[in-house]
Design a protein around this motif. Structure first.
Motif, mmCIF file in Angstrom:
data_model
loop_
_atom_site.group_PDB
_atom_site.id
_atom_site.type_symbol
_atom_site.label_atom_id
_atom_site.label_comp_id
_atom_site.label_asym_id
_atom_site.label_seq_id
_atom_site.Cartn_x
_atom_site.Cartn_y
_atom_site.Cartn_z
ATOM 1 N N LEU A 38 82.171 77.611 39.370
ATOM 2 C CA LEU A 38 81.585 78.061 40.751
ATOM 3 C C LEU A 38 80.796 79.441 40.480
ATOM 4 C CD1 LEU A 38 81.731 77.910 44.000
ATOM 5 C CD2 LEU A 38 83.522 79.423 43.971
ATOM 6 N N ASP A 39 81.641 80.169 39.774
ATOM 7 C CA ASP A 39 81.037 81.605 39.597
ATOM 8 C C ASP A 39 79.696 81.548 38.498
ATOM 9 O OD1 ASP A 39 80.814 84.274 39.358
ATOM 10 O OD2 ASP A 39 82.327 84.299 37.664
ATOM 11 N N GLU A 40 79.796 80.565 37.506
ATOM 12 C CA GLU A 40 78.706 80.353 36.871
ATOM 13 C C GLU A 40 77.280 79.968 37.612
ATOM 14 O OE1 GLU A 40 77.451 78.165 32.779
ATOM 15 O OE2 GLU A 40 79.453 78.738 33.012
ATOM 16 N N LYS A 41 77.709 78.853 38.334
ATOM 17 C CA LYS A 41 76.545 78.046 39.044
ATOM 18 C C LYS A 41 76.026 79.111 40.229
ATOM 19 C CE LYS A 41 76.266 74.548 36.678
ATOM 20 N NZ LYS A 41 75.335 74.262 35.640
ATOM 21 N N VAL A 42 76.942 79.595 40.961
ATOM 22 C CA VAL A 42 76.468 80.250 42.198
ATOM 23 C C VAL A 42 75.733 81.489 41.617
ATOM 24 C CG1 VAL A 42 77.208 81.599 44.080
ATOM 25 C CG2 VAL A 42 78.057 79.204 43.824
ATOM 26 N N ALA A 43 76.196 82.461 40.736
ATOM 27 C CA ALA A 43 75.674 83.431 40.190
ATOM 28 C C ALA A 43 74.186 83.110 39.563
ATOM 29 C CB ALA A 43 76.465 84.139 39.236
ATOM 30 N N LEU A 44 73.876 82.053 38.940
ATOM 31 C CA LEU A 44 72.872 81.754 38.404
ATOM 32 C C LEU A 44 71.924 81.375 39.450
ATOM 33 C CD1 LEU A 44 71.168 81.115 35.760
ATOM 34 C CD2 LEU A 44 72.192 78.560 36.097
ATOM 35 N N ALA A 45 72.273 80.856 40.582
ATOM 36 C CA ALA A 45 71.343 80.461 41.639
ATOM 37 C C ALA A 45 71.141 81.534 42.464
ATOM 38 C CB ALA A 45 72.151 79.369 42.763
ATOM 39 N N PHE A 46 71.952 82.483 42.442
ATOM 40 C CA PHE A 46 71.683 84.038 43.112
ATOM 41 C C PHE A 46 70.645 84.556 42.365
ATOM 42 C CE2 PHE A 46 74.839 85.242 46.396
ATOM 43 C CZ PHE A 46 74.138 86.130 47.042
ATOM 44 N N ARG A 47 70.587 84.598 41.125
ATOM 45 C CA ARG A 47 69.524 85.129 40.400
ATOM 46 C C ARG A 47 68.216 84.542 40.631
ATOM 47 N NH1 ARG A 47 71.232 86.053 33.915
ATOM 48 N NH2 ARG A 47 71.403 88.109 34.096
ATOM 49 N N HIS A 48 68.126 83.300 40.965
ATOM 50 C CA HIS A 48 66.873 82.632 41.054
ATOM 51 C C HIS A 48 66.221 82.570 42.684
ATOM 52 C CE1 HIS A 48 66.682 81.915 37.117
ATOM 53 N NE2 HIS A 48 67.745 80.743 37.005
ATOM 54 N N LEU A 49 67.248 83.225 43.446
ATOM 55 C CA LEU A 49 66.893 83.210 44.565
ATOM 56 C C LEU A 49 65.715 84.131 45.193
ATOM 57 C CD1 LEU A 49 70.001 82.883 47.254
ATOM 58 C CD2 LEU A 49 68.110 81.258 46.816
ATOM 59 N N LYS A 50 64.866 84.107 46.056
ATOM 60 C CA LYS A 50 63.914 84.917 46.306
ATOM 61 C C LYS A 50 64.523 85.786 47.515
ATOM 62 C CE LYS A 50 59.186 84.196 44.970
ATOM 63 N NZ LYS A 50 57.776 83.875 45.231
ATOM 64 N N LEU A 51 64.951 86.814 47.270
ATOM 65 C CA LEU A 51 65.838 87.556 48.075
ATOM 66 C C LEU A 51 64.865 88.282 49.133
ATOM 67 C CD1 LEU A 51 68.839 88.972 46.174
ATOM 68 C CD2 LEU A 51 69.070 87.395 47.864
ATOM 69 N N PRO A 52 64.882 88.429 50.306
ATOM 70 C CA PRO A 52 63.733 89.026 51.110
ATOM 71 C C PRO A 52 63.699 90.481 50.752
ATOM 72 C CG PRO A 52 65.790 88.575 52.389
ATOM 73 C CD PRO A 52 65.986 87.880 51.164
ATOM 74 N N PRO A 53 62.698 91.118 51.101
ATOM 75 C CA PRO A 53 62.448 92.590 50.801
ATOM 76 C C PRO A 53 63.401 93.526 51.651
ATOM 77 C CG PRO A 53 60.209 91.573 51.278
ATOM 78 C CD PRO A 53 61.381 90.797 51.552
ATOM 79 N N GLY A 54 63.848 94.386 50.614
ATOM 80 C CA GLY A 54 64.848 95.076 51.486
ATOM 81 C C GLY A 54 66.507 94.449 51.622
ATOM 82 N N TRP A 55 66.727 93.468 50.981
ATOM 83 C CA TRP A 55 67.957 92.859 51.079
ATOM 84 C C TRP A 55 68.903 93.791 50.721
ATOM 85 C CZ3 TRP A 55 72.029 91.383 47.785
ATOM 86 C CH2 TRP A 55 72.808 90.398 48.385
ATOM 87 N N ASN A 56 70.293 93.899 51.191
ATOM 88 C CA ASN A 56 71.269 94.743 50.800
ATOM 89 C C ASN A 56 72.628 93.972 51.069
ATOM 90 O OD1 ASN A 56 73.321 96.852 50.995
ATOM 91 N ND2 ASN A 56 71.224 98.167 50.974
ATOM 92 N N VAL A 57 73.608 94.389 49.849
ATOM 93 C CA VAL A 57 74.438 93.489 49.686
ATOM 94 C C VAL A 57 75.603 93.806 51.021
ATOM 95 C CG1 VAL A 57 77.040 93.744 48.582
ATOM 96 C CG2 VAL A 57 74.886 93.760 47.369
#
Length: 248
Positions: A121-140
């Motif tokens: 889960l960690d590997e796949k979700v983190a990899l997917a997160f890396r390729h997501l286009k996060l909206p401008p100004g996105w914040n944790v």
């Protein structure tokens, strides 16, 4: 992205050693160019790029030789699919700051998935997160920055640490609001740092508390990425192939 692609050459394509083969993936908004390595005279290997959306793209196998024009050897279609990891990353990205949604994710903790499932889960979700286009100004911490750091609340960092997701935690630490999330208490008075310690996640605790903490081994030894504006170059050390990604 990041799976191995094998290319089988036909007899007429098996040429001299000084010919260099590479693949070009052309999507609607992004283009990737990957080098290849020869396994034997008839086979090539490369790494699939991580794409920015789910679509069918055109792939061209090109051959290059010094002093000669580039030759398109073959063309094929290649489909990027939306899987559960992509759905999960997209869901979590939209949950940043949403207390109702973040509290809902805590039910996962009760089932305590096996270590192997957590690793996957960690590997796949983190990899997917890396390729997501996060909206401008996105914040944790979410869009509502009016909440001060003393307000008890659940954060994406609490979620990642509670499940022991080392790679996802590393990714979140690099994002806006990632470091700020470390000192935020939830309704039970726990910070991500205290959660890691309480659960015995020593590597995770080290990652959160050491100033010079390094990227988790499985990434840093596998690939290295350099971003420059609309371009990104990635070196996959395992196969020794390079990938250039550019917005078109």
């Amino acid at each position: 992205g990041d799976c191995v692609i094998t290319v089988q050459l036909t007899e007429e394509d098996k040429v001299e050693d000084d010919v260099v083969f590479y693949l070009i993936f052309t999507g609607s908004t992004v283009q990737h160019c990957t080098s290849t390595r020869k396994i034997n005279p008839g086979s090539l290997e490369t790494i699939a790029p991580g794409h920015d959306c789910c679509e069918t793209v055109k792939v061209a196998l090109c051959a290059s030789k010094e002093g000669h024009p580039v030759l398109v050897v073959a063309e094929e279609s290649f489909q990027f699919i939306q899987d559960e990891a992509y759905d999960a990353a997209q869901f979590l990205a939209t949950c940043a700051g949403n207390q109702q949604a973040l509290n809902f994710t805590r039910f996962l903790d009760r089932s305590r998935p096996p270590a192997a499932d957590v690793e996957f889960l960690d590997e796949k979700v983190a990899l997917a997160f890396r390729h997501l286009k996060l909206p401008p100004g996105w914040n944790v911490l979410g869009a509502d920055q009016s909440l001060n750091e003393n307000s008890p609340r659940e954060t994406l960092m609490h979620f990642a640490v509670r499940l022991g997701l080392l790679r996802l935690t590393w990714f979140l630490l690099q994002q806006p609001g990632g470091r700020g999330a470390l000192s935020i208490h939830n309704s039970e008075g726990a910070t991500p740092v205290s959660l890691a310690l309480e659960r015995g996640y020593l590597k995770l605790h080290q990652l959160l508390t050491e100033e010079e903490a390094r990227e988790p081994d499985s990434w840093s030894t596998l690939s290295h990425t350099v971003h420059a504006g609309d371009y990104c170059v990635k070196h996959h050390r395992g196969l020794d192939v390079y990938m250039l990604t550019a917005e078109t």
